[in-house]
Write an enzyme that holds these catalytic residues in place. Structure first.
Site, PDB file in Angstrom:
ATOM      1  N   CYS A 114      58.450 -22.363  32.713  1.00  0.00           N
ATOM      2  CA  CYS A 114      57.102 -21.768  32.775  1.00  0.00           C
ATOM      3  C   CYS A 114      56.378 -22.061  34.087  1.00  0.00           C
ATOM      4  O   CYS A 114      55.406 -21.381  34.425  1.00  0.00           O
ATOM      5  CB  CYS A 114      56.267 -22.245  31.597  1.00  0.00           C
ATOM      6  SG  CYS A 114      56.969 -21.729  30.031  1.00  0.00           S
ATOM      7  N   HIS A 251      48.807 -20.425  33.660  1.00  0.00           N
ATOM      8  CA  HIS A 251      49.938 -20.108  32.790  1.00  0.00           C
ATOM      9  C   HIS A 251      49.372 -19.860  31.396  1.00  0.00           C
ATOM     10  O   HIS A 251      48.433 -20.526  30.972  1.00  0.00           O
ATOM     11  CB  HIS A 251      50.907 -21.286  32.773  1.00  0.00           C
ATOM     12  CG  HIS A 251      51.997 -21.134  31.754  1.00  0.00           C
ATOM     13  ND1 HIS A 251      52.703 -19.955  31.618  1.00  0.00           N
ATOM     14  CD2 HIS A 251      52.493 -21.997  30.822  1.00  0.00           C
ATOM     15  CE1 HIS A 251      53.585 -20.109  30.646  1.00  0.00           C
ATOM     16  NE2 HIS A 251      53.482 -21.326  30.145  1.00  0.00           N
ATOM     17  N   ASN A 281      53.237 -15.841  25.629  1.00  0.00           N
ATOM     18  CA  ASN A 281      53.729 -16.673  26.729  1.00  0.00           C
ATOM     19  C   ASN A 281      54.968 -16.005  27.324  1.00  0.00           C
ATOM     20  O   ASN A 281      56.010 -15.953  26.672  1.00  0.00           O
ATOM     21  CB  ASN A 281      54.050 -18.066  26.171  1.00  0.00           C
ATOM     22  CG  ASN A 281      54.539 -19.039  27.223  1.00  0.00           C
ATOM     23  OD1 ASN A 281      54.864 -18.640  28.343  1.00  0.00           O
ATOM     24  ND2 ASN A 281      54.602 -20.309  26.875  1.00  0.00           N
TER      25      ASN A 281
HETATM   26  O1  UT7 Z   1      54.950 -22.652  28.148  1.00  0.00           O
HETATM   27  C1  UT7 Z   1      55.519 -23.911  28.069  1.00  0.00           C
HETATM   28  C2  UT7 Z   1      54.532 -24.850  27.637  1.00  0.00           C
HETATM   29  N1  UT7 Z   1      54.295 -24.669  26.218  1.00  0.00           N
HETATM   30  C3  UT7 Z   1      53.148 -25.066  25.733  1.00  0.00           C
HETATM   31  O2  UT7 Z   1      52.302 -25.492  26.455  1.00  0.00           O
HETATM   32  C4  UT7 Z   1      52.985 -25.032  24.225  1.00  0.00           C
HETATM   33  C5  UT7 Z   1      52.170 -26.222  23.810  1.00  0.00           C
HETATM   34  N2  UT7 Z   1      52.023 -26.354  22.378  1.00  0.00           N
HETATM   35  C6  UT7 Z   1      51.265 -25.533  21.631  1.00  0.00           C
HETATM   36  O3  UT7 Z   1      50.732 -24.559  22.137  1.00  0.00           O
HETATM   37  C7  UT7 Z   1      51.039 -25.869  20.185  1.00  0.00           C
HETATM   38  O4  UT7 Z   1      51.480 -27.176  19.918  1.00  0.00           O
HETATM   39  C8  UT7 Z   1      51.708 -24.860  19.207  1.00  0.00           C
HETATM   40  C9  UT7 Z   1      51.013 -23.535  19.265  1.00  0.00           C
HETATM   41  C10 UT7 Z   1      53.179 -24.719  19.554  1.00  0.00           C
HETATM   42  C11 UT7 Z   1      51.598 -25.387  17.767  1.00  0.00           C
HETATM   43  O5  UT7 Z   1      50.251 -25.588  17.433  1.00  0.00           O
HETATM   44  P1  UT7 Z   1      49.783 -26.957  16.756  1.00  0.00           P
HETATM   45  O6  UT7 Z   1      48.368 -26.829  16.468  1.00  0.00           O
HETATM   46  O7  UT7 Z   1      50.231 -28.071  17.658  1.00  0.00           O
HETATM   47  O8  UT7 Z   1      50.577 -26.908  15.410  1.00  0.00           O
HETATM   48  P2  UT7 Z   1      51.628 -27.953  14.846  1.00  0.00           P
HETATM   49  O9  UT7 Z   1      52.942 -27.799  15.508  1.00  0.00           O
HETATM   50  O10 UT7 Z   1      51.009 -29.312  14.806  1.00  0.00           O
HETATM   51  O11 UT7 Z   1      51.743 -27.410  13.345  1.00  0.00           O
HETATM   52  C12 UT7 Z   1      50.625 -27.415  12.457  1.00  0.00           C
HETATM   53  C13 UT7 Z   1      51.052 -26.755  11.153  1.00  0.00           C
HETATM   54  C14 UT7 Z   1      52.344 -27.309  10.586  1.00  0.00           C
HETATM   55  O12 UT7 Z   1      52.229 -27.350   9.184  1.00  0.00           O
HETATM   56  P3  UT7 Z   1      51.902 -28.745   8.441  1.00  0.00           P
HETATM   57  O13 UT7 Z   1      53.011 -29.683   8.815  1.00  0.00           O
HETATM   58  O14 UT7 Z   1      50.565 -29.181   8.964  1.00  0.00           O
HETATM   59  O15 UT7 Z   1      51.891 -28.350   6.985  1.00  0.00           O
HETATM   60  C15 UT7 Z   1      53.358 -26.264  10.952  1.00  0.00           C
HETATM   61  O16 UT7 Z   1      54.454 -26.229  10.064  1.00  0.00           O
HETATM   62  O17 UT7 Z   1      51.268 -25.363  11.360  1.00  0.00           O
HETATM   63  C16 UT7 Z   1      52.548 -25.001  10.854  1.00  0.00           C
HETATM   64  N3  UT7 Z   1      53.084 -23.913  11.667  1.00  0.00           N
HETATM   65  C17 UT7 Z   1      52.855 -22.610  11.368  1.00  0.00           C
HETATM   66  N4  UT7 Z   1      52.171 -22.007  10.394  1.00  0.00           N
HETATM   67  C18 UT7 Z   1      52.125 -20.667  10.404  1.00  0.00           C
HETATM   68  C19 UT7 Z   1      53.833 -23.987  12.793  1.00  0.00           C
HETATM   69  N5  UT7 Z   1      54.113 -22.759  13.242  1.00  0.00           N
HETATM   70  C20 UT7 Z   1      53.530 -21.884  12.389  1.00  0.00           C
HETATM   71  C21 UT7 Z   1      53.443 -20.485  12.332  1.00  0.00           C
HETATM   72  N6  UT7 Z   1      52.740 -19.918  11.331  1.00  0.00           N
HETATM   73  N7  UT7 Z   1      54.032 -19.683  13.250  1.00  0.00           N
END
Ligand code: UT7
Length: 324
Positions: A114, A251, A281
């Site tokens: 990225c 980005h 992204n």
């Molecule tokens: O480009 C390269 C660099 N990349 C980045 O900078 C990405 C950085 N990370 C992020 O943008 C975020 O961490 C994400 C968007 C990937 C995830 O968001 P988050 O707020 O950190 O969510 P999380 O991974 O902590 O997940 C929270 C909850 C989980 O459920 P529980 O364990 O709380 O019950 C996940 O299972 O959201 C759930 N979850 C989803 N729910 C619905 C994860 N993906 C999904 C989904 N739809 N697609």
């Protein structure tokens, strides 16, 4: 004589097919509101079958050349940022070179995921500064849809396909305060974080392409701190303050990361080019796609100071300041 590089034009290309969050929710257990609330994404573009990274890159490169009324054979270097090359080799840059009908100069790829556009811009700018290139096409093109695990909702909803390009031209540096061009590039990496964001395959290990794997929360945390450091370094190197920035062109990984960066710099969101809602992204392509969006709709004007920043797998990260 010393040289610096002016950005003379930009171009972009997005595949025709649009996939909405609602469509996503018919494929994996997710919903429109989760995706939009947690990331800012509403839709993404997906390359057609048989449409490759080089096709996207070629279209973006052509649009940048047309915007500058330049003939392809006036380009003496092509640097292509991609992590989704058409083939393991040759470089996608050489495919783009061929499609443009360019027979001279050099063409190669840069792989920094990225952060790829910042890395490629840094390489191109340094070629110009040391007098080894006069006019460079910097292309960033990605088809991340091909390395996504479409059954993994934690990653497949985040990415899209697209390409952007800029033309850099060598100009004599006159030391003037307000000279247009690339003011600085700062690039960094830290291989300790491999496991937070990687593809679980490759020609030299599994002999397969593999799929993207990410520990989202880890990446999020590092993205905010690393990019903030790179921005501070860029401002300091140019004796500028956040108040000197007209536009942030970041980005596009997560709207919450973008907002945190803007807040830290005391920039209003009206000074930030946001495309994540439409493109998701697109990895290396996200910055030049956002740049194209800001330039083509007239928001970014000649003389504006632009801050570009990115973070990606590796980890790699970096920042660029340029005067448009
Ligand atoms: O480009 C390269 C660099 N990349 C980045 O900078 C990405 C950085 N990370 C992020 O943008 C975020 O961490 C994400 C968007 C990937 C995830 O968001 P988050 O707020 O950190 O969510 P999380 O991974 O902590 O997940 C929270 C909850 C989980 O459920 P529980 O364990 O709380 O019950 C996940 O299972 O959201 C759930 N979850 C989803 N729910 C619905 C994860 N993906 C999904 C989904 N739809 N697609």
């Amino acid at each position: 004589m010393s040289y610096c590089s002016k950005v003379v034009s930009c171009g972009a290309y997005l595949p025709q097919r649009v996939m909405t969050n609602v469509e996503m929710s018919s494929m994996v257990e997710t919903d429109d509101s989760w995706i939009e609330k947690r990331t800012g994404i509403k839709q993404r573009h997906i390359a057609a079958e048989g449409e490759f990274t080089s096709d996207l890159g070629f279209a973006a490169a052509k649009s940048a050349l047309v915007a500058a009324s330049l003939r392809p054979d006036s380009i003496d270097l092509i640097v292509c940022a991609t992590s989704t090359p058409d083939e393991t080799f040759p470089a996608t840059a050489t495919r783009i070179q061929h499609r443009l009908g360019i027979r001279g100069g050099a063409a190669f790829d840069v792989q920094a995921v990225c952060s790829g556009f910042i890395y490629a811009l840094s390489v191109a700018d340094n070629f110009v500064r040391c007098g080894q290139a006069k006019r460079v096409l910097v292309v960033a093109a990605e088809t991340f849809s091909r390395i996504l695990d479409w059954s993994d909702r934690s990653t497949c909803v985040l990415f899209g396909d697209g390409a952007g390009a800029v033309v850099l031209e060598s100009i004599a540096s006159n030391g003037a305060d307000k000279q247009r061009g690339v003011l600085s590039t700062h690039i960094y990496s830290d291989g300790d974080h491999h496991d937070s964001l990687y593809v679980d395959g490759g020609p030299g290990s599994t002999r397969t392409t593999g799929f993207l794997r990410m520990r989202g929360r880890e990446v999020f945390k590092h993205a905010v701190t690393r990019m903030a450091e790179a921005i501070d370094t860029a401002l300091e190197a140019n004796a500028l303050t956040p108040g000197d920035i007209d536009w942030m062109v970041p980005h596009q990984a997560n709207i919450r990361i973008i907002e945190a960066m803007a807040k830290r710099l005391n920039l209003s969101m009206d000074q930030v080019v946001v495309t994540i809602d439409k493109h998701a992204n697109t990895s290396a392509a996200s910055i030049p796609l956002a740049l194209y969006s800001g330039v083509s709709d007239g928001r970014i004007k000649e003389g504006d100071v632009l801050l570009l920043e990115a973070m990606g797998g590796g980890f790699t990260w970096g920042s660029t300041l340029l005067r448009w």
